[in-house]
Scaffold this motif. Structure first.
Motif, PDB file in Angstrom:
ATOM      1  N   PRO A 188     -44.150   9.619 -54.472  1.00 27.59           N
ATOM      2  CA  PRO A 188     -43.326  10.137 -55.559  1.00 27.59           C
ATOM      3  C   PRO A 188     -42.860  11.630 -55.017  1.00 27.59           C
ATOM      4  CG  PRO A 188     -45.431   9.173 -56.326  1.00 27.59           C
ATOM      5  CD  PRO A 188     -45.483   9.375 -55.002  1.00 27.59           C
ATOM      6  N   TYR A 189     -41.864  12.170 -55.437  1.00 28.29           N
ATOM      7  CA  TYR A 189     -41.580  13.513 -54.991  1.00 28.29           C
ATOM      8  C   TYR A 189     -40.546  14.063 -56.053  1.00 28.29           C
ATOM      9  CZ  TYR A 189     -40.738  17.122 -51.577  1.00 28.29           C
ATOM     10  OH  TYR A 189     -40.663  18.236 -50.775  1.00 28.29           O
ATOM     11  N   THR A 190     -40.766  15.433 -56.171  1.00 29.66           N
ATOM     12  CA  THR A 190     -39.956  16.046 -57.262  1.00 29.66           C
ATOM     13  C   THR A 190     -40.267  17.674 -56.998  1.00 29.66           C
ATOM     14  OG1 THR A 190     -39.250  16.202 -59.649  1.00 29.66           O
ATOM     15  CG2 THR A 190     -41.590  16.237 -59.396  1.00 29.66           C
ATOM     16  N   CYS A 191     -39.629  18.495 -57.744  1.00 31.97           N
ATOM     17  CA  CYS A 191     -39.585  19.680 -57.486  1.00 31.97           C
ATOM     18  C   CYS A 191     -41.005  20.308 -57.688  1.00 31.97           C
ATOM     19  CB  CYS A 191     -38.607  20.270 -58.946  1.00 31.97           C
ATOM     20  SG  CYS A 191     -38.608  22.369 -58.876  1.00 31.97           S
ATOM     21  N   THR A 192     -41.322  21.410 -56.965  1.00 30.06           N
ATOM     22  CA  THR A 192     -42.766  21.828 -57.023  1.00 30.06           C
ATOM     23  C   THR A 192     -42.531  23.346 -57.918  1.00 30.06           C
ATOM     24  OG1 THR A 192     -42.218  23.082 -54.929  1.00 30.06           O
ATOM     25  CG2 THR A 192     -43.265  21.166 -54.563  1.00 30.06           C
ATOM     26  N   GLN A 193     -41.637  23.612 -58.269  1.00 25.40           N
ATOM     27  CA  GLN A 193     -41.230  25.027 -59.014  1.00 25.40           C
ATOM     28  C   GLN A 193     -41.589  25.821 -58.306  1.00 25.40           C
ATOM     29  OE1 GLN A 193     -39.606  24.052 -61.820  1.00 25.40           O
ATOM     30  NE2 GLN A 193     -40.282  22.052 -62.124  1.00 25.40           N
ATOM     31  N   ALA A 196     -41.757  26.433 -65.167  1.00 25.09           N
ATOM     32  CA  ALA A 196     -40.689  25.646 -64.777  1.00 25.09           C
ATOM     33  C   ALA A 196     -39.409  26.505 -64.416  1.00 25.09           C
ATOM     34  CB  ALA A 196     -40.378  24.479 -65.632  1.00 25.09           C
ATOM     35  N   LYS A 197     -38.613  25.805 -63.722  1.00 30.57           N
ATOM     36  CA  LYS A 197     -37.057  26.775 -63.293  1.00 30.57           C
ATOM     37  C   LYS A 197     -36.209  25.762 -64.149  1.00 30.57           C
ATOM     38  CE  LYS A 197     -39.559  29.342 -60.927  1.00 30.57           C
ATOM     39  NZ  LYS A 197     -40.810  28.859 -61.242  1.00 30.57           N
ATOM     40  N   CYS A 235     -36.218  18.945 -62.270  1.00 31.46           N
ATOM     41  CA  CYS A 235     -37.271  18.887 -63.094  1.00 31.46           C
ATOM     42  C   CYS A 235     -37.722  19.996 -64.018  1.00 31.46           C
ATOM     43  CB  CYS A 235     -38.503  18.421 -62.273  1.00 31.46           C
ATOM     44  SG  CYS A 235     -40.201  18.432 -63.138  1.00 31.46           S
ATOM     45  N   ASP A 236     -37.791  20.045 -65.081  1.00 35.53           N
ATOM     46  CA  ASP A 236     -38.380  20.973 -66.066  1.00 35.53           C
ATOM     47  C   ASP A 236     -39.431  20.908 -66.803  1.00 35.53           C
ATOM     48  OD1 ASP A 236     -37.642  18.944 -67.715  1.00 35.53           O
ATOM     49  OD2 ASP A 236     -35.892  20.015 -68.731  1.00 35.53           O
ATOM     50  N   LEU A 237     -40.205  19.971 -66.193  1.00 38.99           N
ATOM     51  CA  LEU A 237     -41.740  19.798 -66.602  1.00 38.99           C
ATOM     52  C   LEU A 237     -41.705  19.196 -68.125  1.00 38.99           C
ATOM     53  CD1 LEU A 237     -43.695  22.683 -64.944  1.00 38.99           C
ATOM     54  CD2 LEU A 237     -43.676  20.352 -64.131  1.00 38.99           C
ATOM     55  N   CYS A 238     -40.494  18.759 -68.736  1.00 36.83           N
ATOM     56  CA  CYS A 238     -40.542  18.449 -70.076  1.00 36.83           C
ATOM     57  C   CYS A 238     -41.037  19.469 -71.047  1.00 36.83           C
ATOM     58  CB  CYS A 238     -41.248  16.852 -70.112  1.00 36.83           C
ATOM     59  SG  CYS A 238     -40.704  15.661 -69.057  1.00 36.83           S
ATOM     60  N   GLY A 239     -40.884  20.768 -70.786  1.00 38.25           N
ATOM     61  CA  GLY A 239     -41.417  21.832 -71.621  1.00 38.25           C
ATOM     62  C   GLY A 239     -42.832  21.687 -71.757  1.00 38.25           C
TER      63      GLY A 239
END
Lengths: 616, 158
Positions: free
Chosen positions: B50-55, B78-79, B113-117
């Motif tokens: 799995p891969y996504t933004c590391t912020q 999060a950005k 990705c915004d870390l869902c808040g």
């Protein structure tokens, strides 16, 4: 709603793709997937049609839970008239392909007619087109998938294709998606090949193609279902750790593991080819056969085996293309490629399994046919000159060679590709074919487990374990423990399992959930996803309706009571050794009662009252 | 305390529940094509990753944005893409070294990705613990624990 309400009709003769609305009354009556496609097929084709003729149709179909977060919600089926059996064929597959078809906005794709040249269907959301596949004909499923992704510069395309087995008419050819998932049984790949259809490639990006009816209730039901799967010993521990191969030693110790073409009911090599063996470090290279477990789309169980072979094994020594990891043997494949022939070389089984995936053919039917051929050889009916090699029991070399030949329709592989029934008939010993309605048995002895014997005899697609899995009550005690040799109560329990299985399949989820889930776990998920009122009673009625519709198709195709039987070996030759010693299958005791609980006449025909009750 | 997504590929089985959860959270659809986290299958190596933004702290996407449409959420770290401000110029997709911010043609905006808040749906949906949401300062904790377990306090009694 949980259906996209769209059907793609592809006329291969005319080369056209047309969109039509889903018959929503049928969706209400048959739910989706297996049931819904069966209704379409039964309405649209003459059951007497030659399965490999232009008049047969081939349906790829998803269910209302396919492409949702319901655990295992990624299943699709291929429904057609099967060439191996002449009966209705419905082969269910996991992987990622089914969900992608749904994301592209399609409940089902109906193929009709026959293309004059090889083609593949490309679906990008609402757009579908037939493209030339001349350059893919003669190629494997692995090559086909890679080539299509490259050609369209889209690695996210999902592909279901046939290999060379499907092209050359192997009667049990499969349709393989995502490299090692397959609509495996009954020869659906041969039908695809007969239509000159090489592959179906799909990419789905739509966000508004379908929706669950009540999201809040859906997530509550789905989360509860996932918790049940995680807490259950079979789905939470056994299957992730050992895969379906967890069964090899259990069934062997119970004395119900057919071996040597059902001459025996235990296999001395079971330990060497079972789930535990896949974890053990090989003496040759110090590495285990199993690398890790993998999941199909949306599956929180993850029973899939991913294996890497010993690169020094004789079968792959100079073939680096098989040195990487790929789909390893599941229980049924390990049994058929191994125990059915007496082969206890796990690496040879793994290689044969790779070939089954690569060129698209069913390892159960293939392995069981090799077992029949080995018995014919043992009896002196088949000779080394005829076969082209020594076909002795337990020969890994013979298994490997026959797998290679069958994949491409070469030499004696052509004969093995006909299946056990045609093979044994050809050599004058039809009674040695371990089949029902022309389809080979899977990995449980119908004498050792009486309910499984009845299940095989009555399965609508020929011998099969996933139409009414009586192993659950007879071995695992799910939902109640029934003694393997008992016959009382088995017909009614089998009917319940057959109807429930039809519901599970038609919803678009995996049958393996039912090791942990009962209808009370499944019903809330369907209820929340689909519009309308889906009570447990209604769902079981839908399951029963599907079963009866399949039965009526088969009756129309010319099958009858006389086909609801087992080979004489299972009816008259007692098991020789082990815990089930002395057992034969008491089909004569169970079948009349089964017809009765089904509401069928003594000839196995649904009565008018039953037809009315099921609105058939 | 700030938390961050932590990914252990060894535990991933490739079920894509995370991708569906992400798509549901942001698009009210299970369509994985809209997910901001992707699971890559390296078939022959038997790996799912799995891969996504590391912020990134000094986020290149944020620096590159000419309209200041990417903002730091000071609570989660999060950005976040501000849809009304984003003009879909895609400069951020070029600036990001990891490819984890992407254009969405149907909206004309980019998404990441915004870390869902602060309550990532992917981590909640992951059935195997391959994706977790942990103390941002201690993403190495589990690896340390594993090595710690291997230390031999009673060596060489050969």
């Amino acid at each position: 709603m949980a259906w996209t309400k769209k059907v793609l009709r592809v006329n291969l003769t005319a080369g056209t793709c047309t969109t039509e609305p889903l018959n929503q009354q049928w969706a209400q009556d048959y739910l989706g997937q297996r049931g819904l496609a069966t209704k379409y097929l039964c309405t649209e084709i003459d059951p007497k049609v030659d399965p490999l003729a232009e008049g047969n149709k081939l349906i790829f179909v998803t269910g209302p839970l396919t492409g949702t977060m319901a655990a295992t919600g990624g299943r699709y089926s291929v429904v057609t008239k099967g060439p191996l059996t002449g009966a209705i064929a419905c082969s269910n597959s996991g992987g990622y392909f089914g969900a992608e078809l749904k994301f592209a906005g399609w409940d089902m794709v109906i193929f009709e007619g026959r293309s004059t040249k090889p083609v593949y269907l490309l679906i990008i959301d609402g757009k579908a087109e037939l493209l030339d596949a001349s350059h893919l004909w003669g190629k494997t499923t692995w090559h086909t998938e890679e080539t299509i992704k490259k050609a369209h510069q889209d690695p996210q395309i999902r592909v279901a294709s046939i290999g060379r087995a499907g092209e050359s008419g192997v009667m049990y050819a499969a349709i393989v998606n995502d490299l090692h998932r397959a609509a495996g049984r009954s020869g659906v790949g041969a039908v695809m090949g007969s239509k000159n259809l090489k592959a179906v490639a799909v990419r789905g990006t739509l966000t508004d193609a379908y929706q669950v009816a009540n999201p809040e209730a859906f997530f509550t039901a789905v989360d509860a279902g996932k918790a049940v799967l995680a807490a259950n010993g079979v789905t939470g521990v056994g299957l992730p750790t050992y895969g379906t191969q967890v069964l090899m030693n259990i069934i062997n110790e119970l004395g119900a593991l057919p071996s040597y073409n059902h001459r025996e009911a235990q296999f001395e090599g079971a330990n060497a080819i079972g789930g535990e063996a896949m974890h053990e470090k090989r003496p040759t290279d110090g590495k285990p056969n199993l690398v890790k477990n993998g999941a199909c789309f949306g599956c929180t169980i993850a029973c899939g085996r991913i294996s890497r072979m010993d690169p020094n094994h004789f079968s792959v020594k100079d073939k680096p293309q098989y040195h990487g990891a790929s789909g390893g043997v599941e229980y049924e494949a390990a049994w058929a490629l191994g125990a059915a022939n007496g082969v206890s070389d796990l690496e040879a089984l793994t290689y044969a399994n790779f070939l089954c995936n690569e060129d698209g053919y069913d390892p159960i039917s293939f392995g069981a046919t090799v077992g029949a051929a080995m018995e014919l050889y043992d009896l002196g009916i088949l000779t080394e000159a005829e076969v082209g090699l020594k076909l002795t029991w337990g020969s890994a070399e013979a298994l490997v060679k026959l797998a290679e030949w069958t994949a491409v329709g070469e030499g004696f592989g052509k004969i093995i590709g006909l299946g056990s029934k045609r093979l044994c008939a050809k050599y004058g010993r039809p009674e040695l074919s371990m089949t029902v309605k022309g389809q080979e048995f899977p990995a449980y002895d119908g004498r050792g487990l009486q309910g499984m014997g009845l299940e095989y005899a009555t399965s609508n697609r020929g011998a099969c374990h996933v139409r009414g899995y009586m192993v659950s009550p007879e071995v695992l005690g799910i939902p109640v423990k029934m003694e393997p040799q008992a016959t009382e109560g088995k017909p009614a329990m089998l009917k319940a399992f057959q109807d429930l299985t039809a519901v599970v399949d038609s919803a678009g989820i995996c049958l393996f959930t039912t090791f942990a889930w009962g209808l009370q776990d499944i019903q809330p998920q369907i209820q929340a996803a689909c519009e309308g009122d889906w009570s447990e009673e209604r769902l079981l009625l839908v399951g029963e309706r599907i079963w009866n519709l399949e039965r009526e198709f088969n009756l129309g195709a010319g099958l009858s009571k006389k086909d609801d039987t087992l080979p004489p070996r299972l009816l008259t030759e007692p098991i020789k050794t082990g815990p089930q010693k002395g057992a034969v299958c008491h089909l004569d005791k169970m079948l009349p009662e089964y017809y009765e609980v089904r509401g069928w006449s003594a000839e196995g025909v649904p009565t008018p009252a039953t037809r009315t009750r099921l609105s058939l | 305390m700030q938390k961050s997504l932590h990914i252990d590929p060894n535990k991933c089985t490739g079920c894509l529940q995370c991708e569906m959860a992400c798509s549901w959270e942001n698009h009210r659809s299970f369509t994985i094509a809209k997910s901001r986290i992707k699971v890559f299958s390296f078939h022959e190596a038997a790996r799912f990753v799995p891969y996504t933004c590391t912020q990134c702290d000094e986020a290149w996407c944020m620096m590159a944005c000419p309209t200041e449409a990417i903002k730091l959420d000071p609570v989660t770290g999060a950005k976040i893409v501000l849809d009304p401000t984003c003009v879909g110029c895609k400069v951020c997709t070029i600036a990001c070294p990891f490819g984890t911010i992407n254009y969405v043609a149907s909206s004309g905006k980019v998404q990441k990705c915004d870390l869902c808040g602060g309550a990532p749906a992917c981590a909640k949906a992951c059935p195997t613990g391959a994706i977790t949401f942990v103390d941002a300062d201690w993403t190495g904790l589990e690896k340390m624990r594993q090595w710690a377990d291997k230390t031999d306090t009673n060596p060489a009694t050969v």
